[in-house]
Design a protein around this motif. Structure first.
Motif, PDB file in Angstrom:
ATOM      1  N   ALA A  59       0.807  -1.208   0.000  1.00  0.00           N
ATOM      2  CA  ALA A  59       0.000   0.000   0.000  1.00  0.00           C
ATOM      3  C   ALA A  59       0.841   1.259   0.000  1.00  0.00           C
ATOM      4  CB  ALA A  59      -0.927   0.002   1.218  1.00  0.00           C
ATOM      5  N   GLN A  60       2.105   1.137   0.305  1.00  0.00           N
ATOM      6  CA  GLN A  60       2.957   2.308   0.419  1.00  0.00           C
ATOM      7  C   GLN A  60       3.786   2.545  -0.841  1.00  0.00           C
ATOM      8  OE1 GLN A  60       5.168   1.620   4.014  1.00  0.00           O
ATOM      9  NE2 GLN A  60       3.342   1.006   5.119  1.00  0.00           N
ATOM     10  N   ALA A  80      -9.953 -10.377  -2.860  1.00  0.00           N
ATOM     11  CA  ALA A  80      -8.824  -9.446  -2.988  1.00  0.00           C
ATOM     12  C   ALA A  80      -8.690  -8.504  -1.806  1.00  0.00           C
ATOM     13  CB  ALA A  80      -8.958  -8.641  -4.282  1.00  0.00           C
ATOM     14  N   THR A  81      -9.187  -8.903  -0.649  1.00  0.00           N
ATOM     15  CA  THR A  81      -9.018  -8.044   0.518  1.00  0.00           C
ATOM     16  C   THR A  81      -7.656  -8.262   1.183  1.00  0.00           C
ATOM     17  OG1 THR A  81     -10.059  -9.643   2.008  1.00  0.00           O
ATOM     18  CG2 THR A  81     -11.496  -8.006   0.970  1.00  0.00           C
ATOM     19  N   SER A  82      -6.908  -9.270   0.733  1.00  0.00           N
ATOM     20  CA  SER A  82      -5.585  -9.517   1.302  1.00  0.00           C
ATOM     21  C   SER A  82      -4.819 -10.454   0.385  1.00  0.00           C
ATOM     22  CB  SER A  82      -5.704 -10.124   2.712  1.00  0.00           C
ATOM     23  OG  SER A  82      -6.395 -11.356   2.667  1.00  0.00           O
ATOM     24  N   GLY A  83      -3.572 -10.723   0.744  1.00  0.00           N
ATOM     25  CA  GLY A  83      -2.762 -11.723   0.063  1.00  0.00           C
ATOM     26  C   GLY A  83      -2.542 -11.481  -1.417  1.00  0.00           C
ATOM     27  N   ILE A  84      -2.525 -12.551  -2.188  1.00  0.00           N
ATOM     28  CA  ILE A  84      -2.280 -12.469  -3.617  1.00  0.00           C
ATOM     29  C   ILE A  84      -3.348 -11.633  -4.299  1.00  0.00           C
ATOM     30  CG2 ILE A  84      -2.232 -13.821  -5.752  1.00  0.00           C
ATOM     31  CD1 ILE A  84      -0.867 -16.049  -4.148  1.00  0.00           C
ATOM     32  N   ALA A  89      -4.781  -6.762  -7.190  1.00  0.00           N
ATOM     33  CA  ALA A  89      -5.655  -5.606  -7.366  1.00  0.00           C
ATOM     34  C   ALA A  89      -4.835  -4.324  -7.411  1.00  0.00           C
ATOM     35  CB  ALA A  89      -6.681  -5.547  -6.232  1.00  0.00           C
ATOM     36  N   ARG A  90      -3.877  -4.202  -6.514  1.00  0.00           N
ATOM     37  CA  ARG A  90      -3.043  -3.003  -6.474  1.00  0.00           C
ATOM     38  C   ARG A  90      -2.185  -2.904  -7.738  1.00  0.00           C
ATOM     39  NH1 ARG A  90      -3.130  -0.651  -1.468  1.00  0.00           N
ATOM     40  NH2 ARG A  90      -3.786  -1.937   0.302  1.00  0.00           N
ATOM     41  N   ALA A  91      -1.676  -4.040  -8.205  1.00  0.00           N
ATOM     42  CA  ALA A  91      -0.822  -4.038  -9.394  1.00  0.00           C
ATOM     43  C   ALA A  91      -1.603  -3.621 -10.640  1.00  0.00           C
ATOM     44  CB  ALA A  91      -0.203  -5.422  -9.588  1.00  0.00           C
ATOM     45  N   VAL A 112      -8.713  -1.503   1.432  1.00  0.00           N
ATOM     46  CA  VAL A 112      -7.899  -1.690   0.230  1.00  0.00           C
ATOM     47  C   VAL A 112      -8.383  -0.770  -0.890  1.00  0.00           C
ATOM     48  CG1 VAL A 112      -7.279  -3.329  -1.599  1.00  0.00           C
ATOM     49  CG2 VAL A 112      -7.225  -4.058   0.796  1.00  0.00           C
ATOM     50  N   ALA A 113      -9.699  -0.699  -1.084  1.00  0.00           N
ATOM     51  CA  ALA A 113     -10.243   0.160  -2.139  1.00  0.00           C
ATOM     52  C   ALA A 113      -9.899   1.627  -1.889  1.00  0.00           C
ATOM     53  CB  ALA A 113     -11.760  -0.021  -2.225  1.00  0.00           C
ATOM     54  N   GLN A 114     -10.027   2.061  -0.654  1.00  0.00           N
ATOM     55  CA  GLN A 114      -9.719   3.448  -0.320  1.00  0.00           C
ATOM     56  C   GLN A 114      -8.252   3.770  -0.570  1.00  0.00           C
ATOM     57  OE1 GLN A 114     -11.029   3.934   3.739  1.00  0.00           O
ATOM     58  NE2 GLN A 114     -13.197   3.688   3.204  1.00  0.00           N
ATOM     59  N   GLU A 115      -7.375   2.845  -0.217  1.00  0.00           N
ATOM     60  CA  GLU A 115      -5.944   3.075  -0.424  1.00  0.00           C
ATOM     61  C   GLU A 115      -5.605   3.151  -1.912  1.00  0.00           C
ATOM     62  OE1 GLU A 115      -4.337   0.916   3.679  1.00  0.00           O
ATOM     63  OE2 GLU A 115      -4.147  -0.098   1.749  1.00  0.00           O
ATOM     64  N   ILE A 116      -6.195   2.268  -2.699  1.00  0.00           N
ATOM     65  CA  ILE A 116      -5.937   2.293  -4.143  1.00  0.00           C
ATOM     66  C   ILE A 116      -6.422   3.608  -4.743  1.00  0.00           C
ATOM     67  CG2 ILE A 116      -6.639   1.277  -6.356  1.00  0.00           C
ATOM     68  CD1 ILE A 116      -6.630  -1.460  -4.964  1.00  0.00           C
TER      69      ILE A 116
END
Length: 318
Positions: A59-60, A80-84, A89-91, A112-116
């Motif tokens: 996330a950073q 996609a809330t964690s792990g692979i 999702a971030r990639a 996760v959505a908010q961070e993206i």
């Protein structure tokens, strides 16, 4: 498997009496290094940071590139809330894609959505239980209503089974794992494919496992479910190869996640002990798996159809 389902084994598994000395027993590696955690790794929070307490290292990273190689593409990801799943999702978002993902853990999904989105990416989260057909259908319908299409689908959600021999395995555990992993993947494809057929293109990647190639004692439900995913991938790939829809799978091994770390602590195993079971001699990072998913989803592997990509770090070549 993702990432969105709570670990149901490590808290109640007792260390076998005869396995107290240095080195990793075959039984332990079957449960945690080879299959249990090879597949479990696909279900957990990326990196070594617990997503319930801190931002993950992923996330950073740097902000999204709106004109990246997946600009204009809509990506659907289960678990996609964690792990692979999270790392993928971030990639995708970093490379300009719009990502719609699901999972059962609502707080993590929203985080996760908010961070993206805060990093300039485009992502939306929907709470979904992949065991429920109506929820899968609603998930895919929502994505099409919001974004108009689904270019890429990564079917990643799943859970692991509690370690037991076949005779000791409960029907409830068998059904839960099979329904989540195998039926969940089937239902996802069942509703993704009509969308892709209508638009005339698409790519689907299913998350299988090292355990879809090798039998591991005491995890029959998990191993059977992953074998089913690998077979389902091949069948669907043949059915839709001439429809401009590419369907493939990946098979992770020991991926470095908090779930793996918790299991290592429970079984008193070091990173070195687990890593030594793999030719690569290290744990694989979730971001490495994500890179493979992105490559399979890209315009480059145009003739790769019905193939499972070994991302175990060499385990399957032994």
């Amino acid at each position: 498997m993702t990432n969105d389902f709570e670990h149901n084994a490590s808290s109640d598994v007792k260390t076998p009496r005869r396995e107290k000395t240095i080195g990793v027993s075959r039984r332990r590696m079957m449960l945690y290094g080879g299959a249990g955690l090879a597949g479990v790794a696909a279900m957990t929070v990326g990196g070594r940071v617990d997503a319930n307490t801190q931002q993950s290292a992923v996330a950073q990273q740097v902000s999204a590139k709106p004109e990246g190689r997946f600009a204009g593409k809509v990506v659907l990801i289960t678990g996609a809330t964690s792990g692979i799943g999270e790392a993928t999702a971030r990639a995708f978002a970093k490379e300009g894609a719009t990502v719609h993902f699901c999972g059962r853990r609502e707080a993590l999904g929203e985080k996760v959505a908010q961070e993206i989105n805060a990093q300039g990416g485009k992502a939306s989260y929907q709470k979904v239980d992949v065991r429920q057909e109506e929820e899968i259908k609603a998930f895919i319908d929502t994505c099409v209503q919001k974004y108009g299409r689904i270019d890429i689908a990564f079917n990643n959600a799943g859970i692991e089974s509690s370690p037991n021999t076949v005779a000791q395995q409960s029907l409830g555990d068998w059904m839960n794992v099979m329904t989540t992993n195998a039926t969940g993947t089937f239902l996802s494809m069942k509703y993704e494919l009509p969308v892709m057929l209508k638009q005339g293109s698409g790519a689907i990647i299913n998350n299988a496992s090292v355990s879809s190639h090798v039998g591991f004692a005491t995890i029959a439900p998990y191993s059977a479910s992953k074998h089913a995913i690998a077979s389902l991938t091949k069948v669907a790939a043949l059915e839709y190869a001439d429809k401009n829809i590419r369907i493939n799978s990946i098979s992770p091994g020991a991926v470095d996640t908090p779930m793996l770390r918790r299991a290592m602590a429970a079984w008193k195993l070091s990173e070195e002990q687990i890593a030594n079971e793999y030719p690569i001699k290290r744990l694989v990072a979730p971001e490495e798996i994500a890179k493979t998913v992105l490559w399979l989803s890209s315009a480059d592997p145009t003739c790769i159809i019905g193939t499972d990509i070994d991302v175990t770090g060499g385990y399957l070549t032994k």
